[in-house]
Design an enzyme around this catalytic site. Structure first.
Site, PDB file in Angstrom:
ATOM      1  N   ARG A 113       0.809  -1.208   0.000  1.00  0.00           N
ATOM      2  CA  ARG A 113       0.000   0.000   0.000  1.00  0.00           C
ATOM      3  C   ARG A 113       0.849   1.268   0.000  1.00  0.00           C
ATOM      4  NH1 ARG A 113      -2.989   1.875  -2.740  1.00  0.00           N
ATOM      5  NH2 ARG A 113      -3.959  -0.190  -2.718  1.00  0.00           N
ATOM      6  N   LYS A 148       3.441  24.781  -2.084  1.00  0.00           N
ATOM      7  CA  LYS A 148       2.077  24.298  -1.818  1.00  0.00           C
ATOM      8  C   LYS A 148       2.035  22.784  -2.034  1.00  0.00           C
ATOM      9  CE  LYS A 148      -0.085  28.710  -2.975  1.00  0.00           C
ATOM     10  NZ  LYS A 148      -1.008  29.439  -3.879  1.00  0.00           N
ATOM     11  N   LYS A 180       8.269  38.352   0.464  1.00  0.00           N
ATOM     12  CA  LYS A 180       6.891  38.474  -0.002  1.00  0.00           C
ATOM     13  C   LYS A 180       6.207  39.680   0.632  1.00  0.00           C
ATOM     14  CE  LYS A 180       4.860  34.698  -1.176  1.00  0.00           C
ATOM     15  NZ  LYS A 180       4.117  33.419  -1.172  1.00  0.00           N
ATOM     16  N   GLU A 217       8.777  39.520  -4.197  1.00  0.00           N
ATOM     17  CA  GLU A 217       7.435  39.560  -4.783  1.00  0.00           C
ATOM     18  C   GLU A 217       6.930  40.995  -4.857  1.00  0.00           C
ATOM     19  OE1 GLU A 217       3.670  36.943  -3.754  1.00  0.00           O
ATOM     20  OE2 GLU A 217       3.840  38.602  -2.341  1.00  0.00           O
ATOM     21  N   ASP A 241       3.185  39.152  -9.072  1.00  0.00           N
ATOM     22  CA  ASP A 241       2.045  38.447  -8.498  1.00  0.00           C
ATOM     23  C   ASP A 241       0.715  38.911  -9.090  1.00  0.00           C
ATOM     24  OD1 ASP A 241       0.802  36.642  -6.661  1.00  0.00           O
ATOM     25  OD2 ASP A 241       0.288  38.347  -5.394  1.00  0.00           O
TER      26      ASP A 241
END
Length: 306
Positions: A113, A148, A180, A217, A241
């Site tokens: 599995r 992500k 960012k 960013e 962005d």
């Protein structure tokens, strides 16, 4: 920045050396086998029974995860052998046998599995990445992943992106600088260049040879214009962005007019429908979080061979 990307085997080996793959597999073993082992196999499979089983694709896609199989067996089934019938990054057809395992049948079933989960998940990521590569069309832009990712699976999912034809962004917070909006909160445009320039200098002093890149960013052309005045060599990439193709094209013109070698990366609002127009603007990179967070596992099975 100009160093050639490692080959797939080299990339996997570099990820494997972090120890994260082994830790993940040991956790998977402990959550599946616990302290008592595979009770079902203990009561149905004779201890000395040997067997062979094929890893079989149940649907078409792009293969990823075969490189991990020997590591899975080392943790779950150390007396088993593995014969690869294909290679990561190649197309796979329905019913194709991509590998064969042989050894004690109890060990094969103990590994089944986790092995299938990994190959299925990574092949799903690779397949989705390949779809984006195709949708992007001819372009100088590189398709990049993001952070992500599934917690604990990041290095493997980033490997799968490479299998699908994409590129790896930073592995984590530790190996590159990405300043960012939350890092820049309260910094006005007129102070942006000085603020970022000083941060970049500190970063290069802190990690003189250990940073993949320094990136910032922005969400406006005014911010980009300010960053383009920074001393050459301090800044590697500017992340644009959620900008439309029209604005992205203008950003490329601004960068080119400034005569800087800073790369431009587009991110936000990128999907299979929009990526071609985004890549065509002249940006150098397009990063897509959904390569990993929206991927659907490809179906694989493990079939015993008589």
């Amino acid at each position: 920045m100009s160093t050639p990307a490692p080959t797939l085997p080299e990339f996997y080996e570099s990820l494997r050396k972090t120890g994260l793959v082994r830790r993940l597999l040991e956790l998977a073993r402990d959550e599946d086998l616990g302290d008592g082992g595979d009770v079902t196999s203990l009561v149905t499979i004779p201890e000395r029974q040997q067997g062979r089983a094929a890893i079989v694709a149940r649907q078409p896609g792009v293969l990823a995860g075969l490189a991990v199989v020997p590591d899975v067996l080392a943790v779950f089934a150390p007396r088993c052998g593995f014969e690869s019938k294909s290679s990561d990054g190649r197309p796979v057809a329905t019913k194709a046998v991509v590998g064969v395992i042989d050894g004690p049948m109890r060990e094969i079933l103990a590994a089944e599995r986790t092995l299938l989960n990994i190959v299925s998940r990574l092949s799903g990521v690779a397949t989705r990445t390949a779809e984006f590569v195709t949708a992007m069309g001819p372009s100088k832009a590189k398709l990049c992943d993001t952070r992500k990712t599934t917690p604990g699976l990041r290095v493997l999912e980033k490997y799968a992106v490479r299998c699908g034809g994409g590129e790896s962004h930073r592995l984590g917070l530790h190996d590159a600088v990405l300043i960012k909006d939350n890092h820049l909160s309260g910094v006005p445009v007129e102070r942006l260049a000085a603020y970022v320039g000083e941060a970049a200098r500190r970063a290069r002093e802190l990690r003189p040879s250990g940073l993949a890149f320094i990136e910032v960013e922005v969400d406006s052309l005014e911010q980009l214009a300010a960053l383009l005045t920074i001393e050459p060599g301090l800044l590697d990439i500017v992340l644009l962005d959620n900008m439309s193709p029209i604005i992205l094209h203008r950003a490329v013109e601004m960068r080119d007019a400034a005569g800087t070698r800073v790369l431009l990366e587009a991110s936000g609002g990128v999907n299979l429908t929009t990526i071609r127009a985004i890549a065509a603007t002249g940006v150098d990179r397009v990063s897509v979080g959904s390569l990993t967070h929206a991927a659907v596992s490809l179906d694989f099975g493990l079939d015993a061979i008589a």
